[in-house]
Design a protein around this motif. Structure first.
Motif, PDB file in Angstrom:
ATOM      1  N   TYR A   1       0.824  -1.202   0.000  1.00 36.44           N
ATOM      2  CA  TYR A   1       0.000   0.000   0.000  1.00 36.44           C
ATOM      3  C   TYR A   1       0.861   1.256   0.000  1.00 36.44           C
ATOM      4  O   TYR A   1       1.869   1.333   0.702  1.00 36.44           O
ATOM      5  CB  TYR A   1      -0.918   0.025   1.233  1.00 36.44           C
ATOM      6  CG  TYR A   1      -1.594  -1.288   1.489  1.00 36.44           C
ATOM      7  CD1 TYR A   1      -2.603  -1.748   0.647  1.00 36.44           C
ATOM      8  CD2 TYR A   1      -1.215  -2.086   2.573  1.00 36.44           C
ATOM      9  CE1 TYR A   1      -3.209  -2.978   0.878  1.00 36.44           C
ATOM     10  CE2 TYR A   1      -1.818  -3.309   2.805  1.00 36.44           C
ATOM     11  CZ  TYR A   1      -2.812  -3.752   1.947  1.00 36.44           C
ATOM     12  OH  TYR A   1      -3.407  -4.962   2.167  1.00 36.44           O
ATOM     13  N   ASN A   2       0.430   2.212  -0.770  1.00 33.77           N
ATOM     14  CA  ASN A   2       0.993   3.556  -0.718  1.00 33.77           C
ATOM     15  C   ASN A   2       0.072   4.368   0.189  1.00 33.77           C
ATOM     16  O   ASN A   2      -1.074   4.644  -0.162  1.00 33.77           O
ATOM     17  CB  ASN A   2       1.048   4.167  -2.111  1.00 33.77           C
ATOM     18  CG  ASN A   2       1.706   5.542  -2.121  1.00 33.77           C
ATOM     19  OD1 ASN A   2       1.713   6.256  -1.128  1.00 33.77           O
ATOM     20  ND2 ASN A   2       2.242   5.920  -3.266  1.00 33.77           N
ATOM     21  N   GLN A   3       0.574   4.713   1.371  1.00 34.15           N
ATOM     22  CA  GLN A   3      -0.287   5.342   2.372  1.00 34.15           C
ATOM     23  C   GLN A   3      -0.986   6.593   1.852  1.00 34.15           C
ATOM     24  O   GLN A   3      -2.138   6.860   2.185  1.00 34.15           O
ATOM     25  CB  GLN A   3       0.533   5.694   3.614  1.00 34.15           C
ATOM     26  CG  GLN A   3       1.088   4.488   4.349  1.00 34.15           C
ATOM     27  CD  GLN A   3       1.849   4.900   5.599  1.00 34.15           C
ATOM     28  OE1 GLN A   3       1.338   5.651   6.431  1.00 34.15           O
ATOM     29  NE2 GLN A   3       3.075   4.420   5.719  1.00 34.15           N
ATOM     30  N   SER A   4      -0.299   7.341   1.026  1.00 37.49           N
ATOM     31  CA  SER A   4      -0.885   8.597   0.540  1.00 37.49           C
ATOM     32  C   SER A   4      -2.043   8.369  -0.418  1.00 37.49           C
ATOM     33  O   SER A   4      -2.835   9.280  -0.667  1.00 37.49           O
ATOM     34  CB  SER A   4       0.188   9.443  -0.147  1.00 37.49           C
ATOM     35  OG  SER A   4       0.678   8.793  -1.312  1.00 37.49           O
ATOM     36  N   GLU A   5      -2.145   7.152  -0.974  1.00 34.88           N
ATOM     37  CA  GLU A   5      -3.203   6.858  -1.930  1.00 34.88           C
ATOM     38  C   GLU A   5      -4.398   6.158  -1.293  1.00 34.88           C
ATOM     39  O   GLU A   5      -5.392   5.885  -1.968  1.00 34.88           O
ATOM     40  CB  GLU A   5      -2.648   5.995  -3.067  1.00 34.88           C
ATOM     41  CG  GLU A   5      -1.586   6.713  -3.905  1.00 34.88           C
ATOM     42  CD  GLU A   5      -0.979   5.817  -4.966  1.00 34.88           C
ATOM     43  OE1 GLU A   5      -1.255   4.598  -4.928  1.00 34.88           O
ATOM     44  OE2 GLU A   5      -0.243   6.332  -5.829  1.00 34.88           O
ATOM     45  N   VAL A   6      -4.325   5.854  -0.009  1.00 35.94           N
ATOM     46  CA  VAL A   6      -5.439   5.200   0.691  1.00 35.94           C
ATOM     47  C   VAL A   6      -6.549   6.222   0.934  1.00 35.94           C
ATOM     48  O   VAL A   6      -6.316   7.268   1.548  1.00 35.94           O
ATOM     49  CB  VAL A   6      -4.968   4.590   2.025  1.00 35.94           C
ATOM     50  CG1 VAL A   6      -6.163   4.085   2.830  1.00 35.94           C
ATOM     51  CG2 VAL A   6      -3.979   3.460   1.763  1.00 35.94           C
ATOM     52  N   THR A   7      -7.747   5.924   0.430  1.00 33.55           N
ATOM     53  CA  THR A   7      -8.871   6.866   0.576  1.00 33.55           C
ATOM     54  C   THR A   7      -9.958   6.349   1.501  1.00 33.55           C
ATOM     55  O   THR A   7     -10.803   7.128   1.951  1.00 33.55           O
ATOM     56  CB  THR A   7      -9.484   7.179  -0.795  1.00 33.55           C
ATOM     57  OG1 THR A   7      -9.799   5.959  -1.479  1.00 33.55           O
ATOM     58  CG2 THR A   7      -8.508   7.989  -1.640  1.00 33.55           C
ATOM     59  N   ASP A   8      -9.962   5.032   1.794  1.00 35.76           N
ATOM     60  CA  ASP A   8     -10.975   4.516   2.713  1.00 35.76           C
ATOM     61  C   ASP A   8     -10.579   3.121   3.160  1.00 35.76           C
ATOM     62  O   ASP A   8      -9.798   2.431   2.482  1.00 35.76           O
ATOM     63  CB  ASP A   8     -12.354   4.479   2.043  1.00 35.76           C
ATOM     64  CG  ASP A   8     -13.501   4.511   3.051  1.00 35.76           C
ATOM     65  OD1 ASP A   8     -13.221   4.533   4.274  1.00 35.76           O
ATOM     66  OD2 ASP A   8     -14.670   4.525   2.636  1.00 35.76           O
ATOM     67  N   ILE A   9     -11.108   2.705   4.310  1.00 36.44           N
ATOM     68  CA  ILE A   9     -10.873   1.365   4.856  1.00 36.44           C
ATOM     69  C   ILE A   9     -12.179   0.896   5.481  1.00 36.44           C
ATOM     70  O   ILE A   9     -12.762   1.609   6.312  1.00 36.44           O
ATOM     71  CB  ILE A   9      -9.759   1.371   5.925  1.00 36.44           C
ATOM     72  CG1 ILE A   9      -8.499   2.062   5.405  1.00 36.44           C
ATOM     73  CG2 ILE A   9      -9.440  -0.054   6.378  1.00 36.44           C
ATOM     74  CD1 ILE A   9      -7.494   2.397   6.502  1.00 36.44           C
ATOM     75  N   VAL A  10     -12.674  -0.287   5.088  1.00 37.46           N
ATOM     76  CA  VAL A  10     -13.940  -0.772   5.629  1.00 37.46           C
ATOM     77  C   VAL A  10     -13.897  -2.280   5.808  1.00 37.46           C
ATOM     78  O   VAL A  10     -13.032  -2.973   5.251  1.00 37.46           O
ATOM     79  CB  VAL A  10     -15.141  -0.429   4.708  1.00 37.46           C
ATOM     80  CG1 VAL A  10     -15.268   1.073   4.511  1.00 37.46           C
ATOM     81  CG2 VAL A  10     -15.031  -1.144   3.371  1.00 37.46           C
ATOM     82  N   ILE A  11     -14.872  -2.779   6.551  1.00 37.51           N
ATOM     83  CA  ILE A  11     -15.124  -4.217   6.617  1.00 37.51           C
ATOM     84  C   ILE A  11     -16.226  -4.532   5.613  1.00 37.51           C
ATOM     85  O   ILE A  11     -17.291  -3.906   5.616  1.00 37.51           O
ATOM     86  CB  ILE A  11     -15.561  -4.647   8.032  1.00 37.51           C
ATOM     87  CG1 ILE A  11     -14.408  -4.438   9.014  1.00 37.51           C
ATOM     88  CG2 ILE A  11     -16.012  -6.109   8.031  1.00 37.51           C
ATOM     89  CD1 ILE A  11     -14.801  -4.668  10.467  1.00 37.51           C
ATOM     90  N   VAL A  22      -9.207  -2.170   1.760  1.00 35.45           N
ATOM     91  CA  VAL A  22      -8.659  -0.830   1.682  1.00 35.45           C
ATOM     92  C   VAL A  22      -8.923  -0.292   0.278  1.00 35.45           C
ATOM     93  O   VAL A  22      -8.798  -1.012  -0.713  1.00 35.45           O
ATOM     94  CB  VAL A  22      -7.145  -0.823   2.012  1.00 35.45           C
ATOM     95  CG1 VAL A  22      -6.371  -1.738   1.061  1.00 35.45           C
ATOM     96  CG2 VAL A  22      -6.584   0.582   1.973  1.00 35.45           C
ATOM     97  N   GLN A  23      -9.322   0.960   0.197  1.00 30.63           N
ATOM     98  CA  GLN A  23      -9.576   1.600  -1.098  1.00 30.63           C
ATOM     99  C   GLN A  23      -8.363   2.432  -1.484  1.00 30.63           C
ATOM    100  O   GLN A  23      -7.969   3.348  -0.765  1.00 30.63           O
ATOM    101  CB  GLN A  23     -10.826   2.474  -1.030  1.00 30.63           C
ATOM    102  CG  GLN A  23     -11.268   3.012  -2.388  1.00 30.63           C
ATOM    103  CD  GLN A  23     -12.483   3.907  -2.280  1.00 30.63           C
ATOM    104  OE1 GLN A  23     -12.465   4.888  -1.533  1.00 30.63           O
ATOM    105  NE2 GLN A  23     -13.553   3.587  -2.994  1.00 30.63           N
ATOM    106  N   VAL A  24      -7.781   2.104  -2.625  1.00 28.36           N
ATOM    107  CA  VAL A  24      -6.606   2.805  -3.136  1.00 28.36           C
ATOM    108  C   VAL A  24      -6.947   3.351  -4.518  1.00 28.36           C
ATOM    109  O   VAL A  24      -7.250   2.594  -5.436  1.00 28.36           O
ATOM    110  CB  VAL A  24      -5.378   1.873  -3.217  1.00 28.36           C
ATOM    111  CG1 VAL A  24      -4.173   2.626  -3.760  1.00 28.36           C
ATOM    112  CG2 VAL A  24      -5.070   1.279  -1.845  1.00 28.36           C
ATOM    113  N   ASN A  25      -6.930   4.682  -4.629  1.00 31.21           N
ATOM    114  CA  ASN A  25      -7.274   5.330  -5.897  1.00 31.21           C
ATOM    115  C   ASN A  25      -8.600   4.834  -6.460  1.00 31.21           C
ATOM    116  O   ASN A  25      -8.736   4.574  -7.661  1.00 31.21           O
ATOM    117  CB  ASN A  25      -6.151   5.122  -6.923  1.00 31.21           C
ATOM    118  CG  ASN A  25      -4.916   5.924  -6.588  1.00 31.21           C
ATOM    119  OD1 ASN A  25      -4.984   6.965  -5.938  1.00 31.21           O
ATOM    120  ND2 ASN A  25      -3.758   5.437  -7.013  1.00 31.21           N
ATOM    121  N   GLY A  26      -9.582   4.683  -5.583  1.00 30.10           N
ATOM    122  CA  GLY A  26     -10.928   4.324  -6.016  1.00 30.10           C
ATOM    123  C   GLY A  26     -11.179   2.847  -6.197  1.00 30.10           C
ATOM    124  O   GLY A  26     -12.300   2.446  -6.515  1.00 30.10           O
TER     125      GLY A  26
END
Length: 445
Positions: free
Chosen positions: A390-400, A423-427
């Motif tokens: 993961y690129n931390q700066s590109e993480v936009t959301d985290i869900v179950i 984890v949502q990365v760039n959509g």
């Protein structure tokens, strides 16, 4: 024979012929077949789902209660939907634009929506005291309700974090909300991911148990969709594709049944010669048009919610939910629904061709084995900070959410529904698959 006798004979013949025709008409039984509405009449456009309203499709993905710097989320996901239905009775007034100011301290409720919405959508969510009022043009993706002893202030924050719509809420609505916030049995403690005030991602502080399940799919009829999507269904021809898939086409548009016919992909190329309006849809129009279109053929065949609306591309995506959580991973990709408009005309429609039902799951195992214990927010934070995935700066959301595992390698209608962190990365949603290795290295619990 006299002329009078000939006339009499002719008259008798005509009368007899007339009587014969009358009797024949009385006894004639036309050989007509009864046409079954289920055999594909143009009028058959119902695929067996339900009609939904915009409010239900915009259920928040998260509601967070901030109490003097401590964050709380609901213990059970169904409480979010229940709370949102109560919020729809709130009476909002005196809306105006101001500089963004996220409330801090005291009691604050934060309502996070799954997509960016326009100010006009406020009418679809809450009660407006003056329905005729012109709302300022502003987008928002979360709402803050700041509580005080006698009133509540409502703030609709724009995604860029620079501006907001600020309004007021009636005292009686605020009192109802206050009693819910004071009910400690409804809430569990949450943490803010990396203490990042811009992204504002909230995760449960402790491990969390989420139910597993087994589901079975049931096929939906394709003829109603053919009647809906093609101007003249009688000229549509059917062609076999590889792997048992099917294509329906009228030489311009096509409707493909793919993924073992569990998914439908419709494409309608819009060309310069098309006699269509050149106008495009904004976010609110995309929402209105897509929901109206799907309702017209009863296309909400499972619990769906808006996942994302992109006015730039003219499209909208709906995610399928189960047990109030989104299904975010399935190898056959049939658990989402999307619509795209171009120049105001339906360009693409992708949807499931199956409906999902619970199966009599895990009859011989204990209740403890029917749930998955998922890692805490602290562990998730550690994994993202230390994993090369993961690129931390590109993480936009985290869900179950849930992933589907086929019990027959793609040829079965039975699936295991397994909870997991995503984890949502760039959509784009990715399942977090390296959590256990981080835990073994002592990175969290």
């Amino acid at each position: 024979m006299t002329k009078e006798a000939i006339k009499t004979i002719i008259l008798v013949i005509l009368v007899a012929f007339s009587l014969f025709l009358t009797i024949a008409l009385w006894n004639y039984q036309p050989n007509l077949e009864t046409v079954n509405q289920g055999d594909g009449l143009i009028e058959e456009t119902n695929i067996g789902g339900t009609e939904e309203n915009i409010r239900s499709l915009l259920t928040p993905k998260q509601i967070i209660y901030h109490n003097n710097g401590t964050h709380y989320g609901y213990q059970e996901e169904e409480h979010i939907g229940e709370a949102f239905r109560r919020m729809q009775t709130w009476s909002i007034f005196n809306l105006s634009i101001s500089e963004a100011d996220i409330p801090e301290g005291g009691d604050v409720l934060e309502i996070v929506f799954p997509s960016t919405l326009t100010s006009e959508t406020i009418r679809n969510i809450f009660q407006m005291e003056n329905q005729d009022v012109t709302l300022p043009g502003l987008s928002f993706d979360r709402v803050f309700v700041q509580m005080s002893e006698e009133e509540a202030e409502v703030r609709f924050l724009s995604p860029d974090g620079e501006r907001m719509l600020q309004g007021s809420m009636r005292f009686e609505n605020a009192s109802q909300l206050r009693s819910e916030l004071d009910n400690t049995s409804l809430w569990r403690e949450y943490m803010m991911f990396q203490e990042d005030e811009e992204r504002r991602i909230f995760l449960p502080s402790e491990q969390i148990d989420v139910a597993k399940d087994v589901i079975v799919t049931e096929s939906l009829p394709s003829k109603p969709l053919k009647n809906v999507l093609f101007d003249d269904p009688t000229v549509v021809k059917q062609f076999p594709l590889s792997g048992g898939d099917l294509r329906h086409s009228d030489s311009l548009s096509r409707m493909d049944l793919v993924a073992g016919q569990k998914k439908m992909k419709y494409q309608n190329p819009v060309t310069e010669s098309s006699n269509v309006s050149s106008t495009t849809f904004n976010t609110q129009e995309i929402l209105n048009e897509s929901v109206s279109f799907i309702n017209n053929h009863y296309g909400f065949t499972d619990p769906f919610r808006v996942h994302d609306i992109r006015s730039t591309y003219g499209d909208i995506m709906f995610s399928m939910y189960y047990n109030e959580r989104p299904i975010l991973k399935d190898t056959e990709d049939f658990t989402s629904m999307s619509i795209r408009f171009e120049e105001g005309v339906l360009q693409e429609y992708i949807r499931p061709m199956v409906t999902v039902d619970p199966y009599q799951s895990y009859p011989d195992v204990s209740e403890d084995e029917q749930v998955s214990t998922l890692a805490s927010g602290e562990t998730i934070e550690t994994v993202i900070e230390n994993s090369p995935q993961y690129n931390q700066s590109e993480v936009t959301d985290i869900v179950i959410g849930y992933k589907l595992d086929s019990q027959g390698g793609g040829f079965s209608n039975y699936y295991d529904l397994i909870p997991a962190w995503f984890v949502q990365v760039n959509g784009t949603w990715q399942e977090m698959t390296d959590i256990d290795s981080v835990v073994r290295r002592g990175g969290g619990t």
